[in-house]
Write a protein that holds these residues in place. Sequence first.
Motif, mmCIF file in Angstrom:
data_model
loop_
_atom_site.group_PDB
_atom_site.id
_atom_site.type_symbol
_atom_site.label_atom_id
_atom_site.label_comp_id
_atom_site.label_asym_id
_atom_site.label_seq_id
_atom_site.Cartn_x
_atom_site.Cartn_y
_atom_site.Cartn_z
ATOM 1 N N ARG A 1 7.036 -3.130 -7.642
ATOM 2 C CA ARG A 1 7.109 -3.067 -6.346
ATOM 3 C C ARG A 1 5.667 -2.793 -5.951
ATOM 4 N N PRO A 2 5.150 -3.324 -4.975
ATOM 5 C CA PRO A 2 3.545 -3.022 -4.625
ATOM 6 C C PRO A 2 3.619 -1.969 -3.485
ATOM 7 N N CYS A 3 2.426 -1.445 -3.434
ATOM 8 C CA CYS A 3 2.131 -0.391 -2.459
ATOM 9 C C CYS A 3 2.573 -1.154 -1.048
ATOM 10 N N THR A 4 3.295 -0.542 0.050
ATOM 11 C CA THR A 4 3.561 -1.200 1.031
ATOM 12 C C THR A 4 3.179 -0.167 2.186
ATOM 13 N N LEU A 5 2.385 -0.897 3.196
ATOM 14 C CA LEU A 5 2.023 -0.412 4.382
ATOM 15 C C LEU A 5 3.186 -0.674 5.581
ATOM 16 N N VAL A 6 3.979 0.124 6.119
ATOM 17 C CA VAL A 6 4.893 -0.011 7.181
ATOM 18 C C VAL A 6 4.028 0.143 8.394
ATOM 19 N N VAL A 7 3.826 -0.760 9.248
ATOM 20 C CA VAL A 7 2.983 -0.883 10.598
ATOM 21 C C VAL A 7 3.899 -0.461 11.738
ATOM 22 N N CYS A 8 4.071 0.532 12.443
ATOM 23 C CA CYS A 8 4.797 0.881 13.528
ATOM 24 C C CYS A 8 4.081 -0.342 14.568
ATOM 25 N N ARG A 9 5.278 -0.897 15.228
ATOM 26 C CA ARG A 9 4.827 -1.794 16.165
ATOM 27 C C ARG A 9 6.179 -1.652 17.286
ATOM 28 N N GLY A 10 6.424 -0.289 17.673
ATOM 29 C CA GLY A 10 7.276 -0.137 18.661
ATOM 30 C C GLY A 10 6.866 0.117 20.167
ATOM 31 N N ALA B 1 -8.083 0.844 1.961
ATOM 32 C CA ALA B 1 -8.682 1.162 0.678
ATOM 33 C C ALA B 1 -7.844 2.107 0.119
ATOM 34 N N TYR B 2 -7.165 3.077 0.514
ATOM 35 C CA TYR B 2 -6.240 3.858 -0.252
ATOM 36 C C TYR B 2 -5.285 3.305 -0.785
ATOM 37 N N ALA B 3 -4.546 2.273 -0.276
ATOM 38 C CA ALA B 3 -3.454 1.421 -0.656
ATOM 39 C C ALA B 3 -4.050 0.334 -1.778
ATOM 40 N N LEU B 4 -5.176 -0.092 -1.532
ATOM 41 C CA LEU B 4 -5.547 -0.930 -2.764
ATOM 42 C C LEU B 4 -6.160 -0.175 -3.906
ATOM 43 N N ALA B 5 -6.210 0.918 -3.837
ATOM 44 C CA ALA B 5 -6.567 1.916 -4.980
ATOM 45 C C ALA B 5 -5.377 2.388 -5.770
ATOM 46 N N GLY B 6 -4.308 1.919 -5.301
ATOM 47 C CA GLY B 6 -2.981 2.501 -5.819
ATOM 48 C C GLY B 6 -1.919 3.324 -4.796
ATOM 49 N N GLY B 7 -2.412 3.946 -3.958
ATOM 50 C CA GLY B 7 -1.664 4.595 -3.101
ATOM 51 C C GLY B 7 -0.972 5.882 -3.486
ATOM 52 N N PRO B 8 -0.101 6.251 -2.860
ATOM 53 C CA PRO B 8 0.770 7.690 -3.076
ATOM 54 C C PRO B 8 1.023 7.723 -4.740
ATOM 55 N N GLY B 9 0.874 8.559 -5.621
ATOM 56 C CA GLY B 9 1.193 8.806 -6.927
ATOM 57 C C GLY B 9 0.084 8.148 -7.872
ATOM 58 N N GLU C 1 -5.381 -10.682 -0.074
ATOM 59 C CA GLU C 1 -6.472 -10.432 -1.130
ATOM 60 C C GLU C 1 -6.209 -9.679 -2.253
ATOM 61 N N SER C 2 -5.019 -8.914 -2.306
ATOM 62 C CA SER C 2 -4.699 -7.917 -3.313
ATOM 63 C C SER C 2 -4.050 -8.238 -4.364
ATOM 64 N N GLY C 3 -3.676 -9.549 -4.456
ATOM 65 C CA GLY C 3 -2.880 -10.226 -5.599
ATOM 66 C C GLY C 3 -1.654 -9.568 -5.871
ATOM 67 N N GLY C 4 -1.001 -9.312 -4.890
ATOM 68 C CA GLY C 4 0.381 -8.810 -4.966
ATOM 69 C C GLY C 4 0.501 -7.227 -5.211
ATOM 70 N N ARG C 5 -0.608 -6.533 -4.975
ATOM 71 C CA ARG C 5 -0.691 -5.082 -5.142
ATOM 72 C C ARG C 5 -0.446 -4.425 -3.828
ATOM 73 N N LEU C 6 -0.597 -5.169 -2.858
ATOM 74 C CA LEU C 6 -0.162 -4.716 -1.356
ATOM 75 C C LEU C 6 0.532 -5.696 -0.652
ATOM 76 N N ALA C 7 1.491 -5.024 -0.034
ATOM 77 C CA ALA C 7 2.425 -5.479 1.041
ATOM 78 C C ALA C 7 2.351 -5.067 2.340
#
Length: 137
Positions: free
Chosen positions: A10-19, A100-108, A46-52
């Motif tokens: 499972r890739p690192c995932t950004l959930v962007v609020c748009r409410g 950048a944080y997410a592409l570096a691997g993110g949390p954990g 551009e992440s090759g599947g490492r980021l969603a």
Amino acid sequence: MTWIRPTAARPCTLVVCRGCCCGSSRKNPGTDHARQLARLHAAAAESGGRLAVRTSDCLGPCAQANVIVIQPSGEGRQRGGRAVWVGWALDDDATDEVAAYALAGGPGIAPLPPALDLQRIDPPADTRTPAPRRRRR
């Protein structure tokens, strides 16, 4: 037969609020909300599947719009990473830091950059009512 993706993949995932408030030019007129989302989608492509990247309706902390939740990858979760809630993500610098944080691997996996640590917010309290517990006889 149902195929289930292994947790580690499972890739690192950004959930962007748009409410109601996040992504609103009425609340934050100086922010190009569409460009922010497009930049995050481009980083994912551009992440090759490492980021969603996905969007969500209101995530709750409207006073801290724009809110982005950085969910750990499967590997990050296995290493103890938990979702990081970021508020006030309104400019290119904040967007760059999140990507950048997410592409570096993110949390954990990657250490949280100081700028994002300053923008970290608490997730809203869980307002769901738990189901009543059955009594054993």
